[in-house]
Design a protein around this motif. Sequence first.
Motif, PDB file in Angstrom:
ATOM      1  N   GLU A  91       0.811  -1.094   0.776  1.00 38.43           N
ATOM      2  CA  GLU A  91      -0.121   0.262   0.314  1.00 38.43           C
ATOM      3  C   GLU A  91       1.327   1.183  -0.091  1.00 38.43           C
ATOM      4  O   GLU A  91       1.936   1.499   0.666  1.00 38.43           O
ATOM      5  CB  GLU A  91      -1.150   0.201   1.134  1.00 38.43           C
ATOM      6  N   HIS A 117      -2.902   4.321   2.912  1.00 39.51           N
ATOM      7  CA  HIS A 117      -3.765   3.749   4.113  1.00 39.51           C
ATOM      8  C   HIS A 117      -2.811   2.884   5.612  1.00 39.51           C
ATOM      9  O   HIS A 117      -1.612   4.124   5.188  1.00 39.51           O
ATOM     10  CB  HIS A 117      -3.711   2.439   2.701  1.00 39.51           C
ATOM     11  N   ALA A 169      -0.966   1.014   6.407  1.00 39.45           N
ATOM     12  CA  ALA A 169       0.094  -0.341   6.058  1.00 39.45           C
ATOM     13  C   ALA A 169       1.227   0.067   6.440  1.00 39.45           C
ATOM     14  O   ALA A 169       2.426  -0.768   6.871  1.00 39.45           O
ATOM     15  CB  ALA A 169       0.048  -1.299   4.747  1.00 39.45           C
ATOM     16  N   GLY A 226       2.639   0.145  -3.072  1.00 38.00           N
ATOM     17  CA  GLY A 226       3.371   0.224  -2.209  1.00 38.00           C
ATOM     18  C   GLY A 226       5.318   0.702  -2.681  1.00 38.00           C
ATOM     19  O   GLY A 226       5.750   0.652  -1.629  1.00 38.00           O
ATOM     20  N   GLY A 249      -1.132  -4.278   4.142  1.00 40.75           N
ATOM     21  CA  GLY A 249      -1.725  -4.491   3.262  1.00 40.75           C
ATOM     22  C   GLY A 249      -2.730  -4.777   2.443  1.00 40.75           C
ATOM     23  O   GLY A 249      -3.032  -6.441   2.911  1.00 40.75           O
ATOM     24  N   ASP A 250      -3.906  -4.677   1.720  1.00 42.48           N
ATOM     25  CA  ASP A 250      -4.824  -5.534   1.315  1.00 42.48           C
ATOM     26  C   ASP A 250      -3.820  -6.596  -0.094  1.00 42.48           C
ATOM     27  O   ASP A 250      -2.911  -6.074  -1.270  1.00 42.48           O
ATOM     28  CB  ASP A 250      -5.727  -4.330   1.096  1.00 42.48           C
TER      29      ASP A 250
END
Length: 119
Positions: A9, A14, A16, A43, A118-119
């Motif tokens: 991310e 976010h 993260a 990221g 993160g997702d």
Amino acid sequence: MNIGILLKEGPYNHQAADTAYKFAEAAIAKGHKVDAIFLYNDGVINATKLGDPPQDDRNIAARWTELNQKHGVEVLACIAASKRRGINDDVMIDGAEITGLGTLTDIAIRNDRLLTFGD
């Protein structure tokens, strides 16, 4: 324990990035070795010099530079994700480099744990 981190991310949209940094900092303080941070998807934005946060805000890119310089943590950005976002070596923070996904496999193999944020 040797630890690798995968961060997926961006720095300010976010939690993260903050969580990954705080985890790395705490792990190092407890005597663990954080080997590398691999940046993937959004990221990769964490490792650019393009951000200019206000003085009263945290500078996430500077945090990654500090981890690299003080503790030897590799900061690695995925080349495909970087190219998709117009990021090249010229805009990378000190100590960060662009590399291929094969490096993520190497990080997973050479460390005891690979944690994903993160997702």
